[in-house]
Design an enzyme around this catalytic site. Structure first.
Site, PDB file in Angstrom:
ATOM      1  N   GLU A 431      -1.177  -1.199  -5.552  1.00 18.02           N
ATOM      2  CA  GLU A 431      -0.416  -2.086  -4.650  1.00 18.02           C
ATOM      3  C   GLU A 431      -0.223  -1.398  -3.309  1.00 18.02           C
ATOM      4  O   GLU A 431       0.324  -0.306  -3.233  1.00 18.02           O
ATOM      5  CB  GLU A 431       0.939  -2.368  -5.300  1.00 18.02           C
ATOM      6  CG  GLU A 431       1.924  -3.121  -4.455  1.00 18.02           C
ATOM      7  CD  GLU A 431       3.339  -3.109  -5.067  1.00 18.02           C
ATOM      8  OE1 GLU A 431       3.506  -2.491  -6.158  1.00 18.02           O
ATOM      9  OE2 GLU A 431       4.249  -3.690  -4.469  1.00 18.02           O
ATOM     10  N   ASP A 504       4.482  -0.750  -8.182  1.00 19.56           N
ATOM     11  CA  ASP A 504       5.829  -0.197  -8.243  1.00 19.56           C
ATOM     12  C   ASP A 504       6.612  -0.784  -9.407  1.00 19.56           C
ATOM     13  O   ASP A 504       6.303  -1.880  -9.886  1.00 19.56           O
ATOM     14  CB  ASP A 504       6.567  -0.498  -6.919  1.00 19.56           C
ATOM     15  CG  ASP A 504       6.253   0.592  -5.888  1.00 19.56           C
ATOM     16  OD1 ASP A 504       6.096   0.269  -4.702  1.00 19.56           O
ATOM     17  OD2 ASP A 504       6.111   1.766  -6.313  1.00 19.56           O
ATOM     18  N   ASP A 506       9.348  -2.044  -9.219  1.00 25.87           N
ATOM     19  CA  ASP A 506      10.355  -3.023  -8.758  1.00 25.87           C
ATOM     20  C   ASP A 506       9.856  -4.449  -9.012  1.00 25.87           C
ATOM     21  O   ASP A 506       8.785  -4.646  -9.582  1.00 25.87           O
ATOM     22  CB  ASP A 506      10.626  -2.802  -7.262  1.00 25.87           C
ATOM     23  CG  ASP A 506       9.350  -2.968  -6.436  1.00 25.87           C
ATOM     24  OD1 ASP A 506       9.314  -2.535  -5.286  1.00 25.87           O
ATOM     25  OD2 ASP A 506       8.358  -3.508  -7.001  1.00 25.87           O
ATOM     26  N   ASP A 508       8.762  -6.782  -6.966  1.00 23.51           N
ATOM     27  CA  ASP A 508       7.483  -7.095  -6.297  1.00 23.51           C
ATOM     28  C   ASP A 508       6.320  -6.557  -7.114  1.00 23.51           C
ATOM     29  O   ASP A 508       5.327  -7.235  -7.355  1.00 23.51           O
ATOM     30  CB  ASP A 508       7.470  -6.426  -4.910  1.00 23.51           C
ATOM     31  CG  ASP A 508       7.643  -7.476  -3.828  1.00 23.51           C
ATOM     32  OD1 ASP A 508       7.674  -7.124  -2.638  1.00 23.51           O
ATOM     33  OD2 ASP A 508       7.741  -8.663  -4.205  1.00 23.51           O
TER      34      ASP A 508
END
Ligand code: 28F
Length: 641
Positions: A431, A504, A506, A508
């Site tokens: 990413e 990640d 998180d 997203d």
């Protein structure tokens, strides 16, 4: 007991001991693996025997309870296992069923021996792999009881322990799996049991199956479907906007083979076709599925031509066209099924193809004639799919002509590895550009390729192949994999042994991961099923004490590590930055180095459940997605589909 029976008892008891010992020595031979999958297989063995009693017409309610101590209790209201002395073994029939391998065979006459994935190894295997197991048989106003310990050794012969209602009959079995055998886990997963028990209720219309979990207060689910697999299709189509109202329901029998088909089209571009033989899931399909699919294509072409919707010079509808948006269940009962294929889950009986074909063709044709409105909608959908297939072919040829799909023309995106040996090569889908840059610097350039993804990729849950092909990033991924896509797909051409999604931890990052998993599941499912797809697990915390730097994946590992430090050790702890903020050294050290990293393999444990997750998460409907995310937030985080 007269001499003859006594003598017989000795010889058979030796055979019993050898049998149970054999199972404990090589459990994998009998239940596949001793992982969580094998642990749950024990439940299916016992439940299948209760289902056989239901198939024979004597049992209407099966109850499964996960005990506080992770025991399993299965209870049925069938006739109760016979308590007489079994002629062949000199033991009670109950003891025979639970201590002689494969003794649970066919129950008397015809009937269908329902059997789990490994085709009914029998209840004695469950006994052999349990610390203890006890059976209660309710029959003739009495309760008969026997307990086995340490892998199936009877503590004492079957005996009557109390009275019960004269009209109460049935069998209740409780067992505790042996942690010496199931070293990975002996904890039962409620979702796994729930999904399969619900499926069994769909496949056996009119049978009630209830699951209780005593580990949590009033946790239970009860399944009962008068409509059987038509209700299953309705559930699978719930969030997919069916395009016609009737769920087509076909059932027929020939030569002792029962065929049931339920189908309904929805507005998506994906197909969900699930087939079963004697309640066994056949993910590799087989002659039952092939027969129905051939009939579906033939009858739709015949109807399209005779109704004038398809002109003579139009290309005929192909199998792929009539599959678009199709939710279909094919369930057959067969007295002597032959399985083949990689995982022995493909039906091989050749006579079934013709029988399934003409039972379905006749009923489906009648349905189309009697429902012209719905027939038109279905044919139109297939014709649109046919045009899109032709367009996708052109798009593929076009892009190939422009050289987009061949390996050399996208140097800017893929940093390929030097090795051309797929078995040692791996590709990281990373990413963001900064993490991509660090990954390119930190990688082992001989075996590790890096493909940086610029933000979110197209959500293909709502896209046909031709639309997906028009997306730059997806074309890059298709080319990097080397397998081709759609009808050209060839798993043997996969250029990497591992495809590692590195995003990640998180929200997203997990959204991008789910978008990628949707792409893989919809257009590269064999790659996922073959176990090539992994998720990298970047550390969440870094702990420093003295010269030691320890990275940990999550709170649990953090707490365990801190607890392991000598008391009053001075340490610093920090929450890791995102992948983009790590330098090449740190990224390699923590997440890429094959000797240090922790990867999570993405598996398609249960195709139906996975399909449900994707359509809820990625489908058109917003409501189910919000409700799903709210109720399963943790589940989404650990999306192992
Ligand atoms: C909780 C798990 O195992 N239920 C069962 C029966 C009923 C009969 C039976 C079973 C051995 C080979 C005959 C009763 N009366 N639930 C269960 N219910 N096994 S297992 O017979 C097995 C014998 O053939 C049964 C008349 N016929 C069969």
């Amino acid at each position: 007991m007269d001499e003859k029976v006594q003598a017989n008892y000795d010889s058979s008891s030796i055979q019993v001991l050898e049998g149970l010992e054999a199972v404990r020595k090589r459990p994998g031979m009998y239940i596949g693996t001793t992982s969580s999958r094998g642990l749950h297989h024990l439940v299916w063995e016992i439940v299948d025997n209760a289902i056989d009693e239901a198939l024979a017409g004597y049992c209407s309610h099966i109850e499964v309870t996960i005990g506080k101590d992770n025991t399993i209790t299965v209870k049925d209201d069938g006739r109760g296992i016979p308590v007489d002395i079994h002629p062949k073994t000199g033991l009670s029939t109950v003891e025979t069923v639970y201590t002689v391998l494969h003794a649970g065979g066919k129950f008397g006459g015809g009937g269908y021996k329902v059997s789990g994935g490994l085709h009914g190894v029998g209840a004695s295997v469950v006994n052999a792999l349990s610390v203890w197991l006890e059976v209660k048989v309710y029959k003739d106003g009495h309760v008969y009881y026997q307990k086995y310990v340490n892998g199936g050794h009877p503590q004492e012969p079957l005996r009557m322990i109390e009275d019960c209602d004269i009209d109460r009959t049935g069998t209740t079995v409780t067992f505790l799996p042996d942690p010496e055998i199931f070293t990975e886990t002996t904890v039962f997963d409620y979702e796994i049991l729930k999904n399969r028990l619900r499926e069994l209720a769909f496949l056996n219309r009119g049978l009630r199956i209830t699951l209780y979990d005593d580990r949590e207060a009033d946790k239970k689910d009860s399944f009962y479907y008068e409509g059987g697999i038509t209700e299953y299709v309705a559930l699978l189509n719930k969030n997919k906007n069916p395009i016609h109202s009737t769920i087509i329901d076909v059932s027929g029998e020939e030569n002792d083979i029962m065929v049931e088909v339920a189908l309904q089209y929805n507005e998506t571009y994906n197909s969900g076709i699930y087939s079963f033989v004697n309640n066994i899931t056949t993910p590799e399909g087989g002659t039952h599925e092939d027969g129905v699919k051939m009939a579906l294509t033939r009858i739709l072409n015949k109807y399209a031509q005779s109704s004038g919707m398809l002109k003579n010079n139009d290309t005929s509808l192909m199998g792929e066209d009539v599959k678009e948006g199709l939710t279909m269940i094919v369930s057959i009962k067969h007295p002597n099924p032959q399985f083949e294929g990689q995982t022995k889950t493909k039906l091989g009986n050749s006579e079934v193809r013709g029988i399934a074909n003409h039972i379905f063709a006749e009923a489906f044709e009648r349905f189309l004639m009697e429902h012209p409105e719905e027939a038109r909608v279905i044919v139109e959908k297939a014709m649109t799919a046919s045009r899109a297939r032709v367009a996708a072919k052109k798009a593929r040829e076009l892009t190939r002509r422009k050289g987009d799909l061949d390996i050399t023309n996208f140097y800017g995106k893929l940093s390929d590895c030097k090795s051309k040996d797929a078995s040692v090569s791996e590709i990281f889908l990373v990413e963001g550009d900064s993490a991509g840059g660090s990954a390119i610097k930190g990688r082992d350039s001989v075996t590790q390729a890096i493909l940086p993804l610029r933000g979110k990729i197209l959500n293909v849950e709502k896209a046909r192949l031709d639309r997906a092909l028009s997306n730059e990033e997806i074309r890059t991924i298709i080319t990097a994999f080397g397998t081709g896509i759609g009808e050209e797909f060839d798993l043997s051409k996969l250029r990497y042994n591992k495809i590692i999604i590195m995003t990640d931890a998180d929200v997203d990052g997990s959204h991008i991961r789910v978008l990628l998993l949707t792409l893989f599941y919809r257009f590269f499912k064999p790659i996922v099923e073959a176990g090539h797809v992994y998720a990298a697990q970047p550390p969440l915390f870094v702990i420093k004490h003295g010269k030691t730097i320890k990275y940990v994946l999550n709170e649990q590992e953090r707490d365990e590590y801190l607890a392991s430090l000598a008391p009053n050790t001075k340490y610093e702890i920090a929450r890791m930055k995102g992948l983009g903020e790590m330098d090449a050294e740190e990224l390699n050290e923590t997440t890429m180095d094959i000797n240090k990293r922790v990867l999570r393999q993405i598996t398609v444990e249960d195709a139906i459940a996975a399909d449900d997750v994707f359509s809820k998460l990625m489908g058109e409907e917003v409501e189910p997605r919000r409700e799903f995310i709210e109720t399963n937030a943790t589940y989404v985080e650990n999306l192992d589909v």
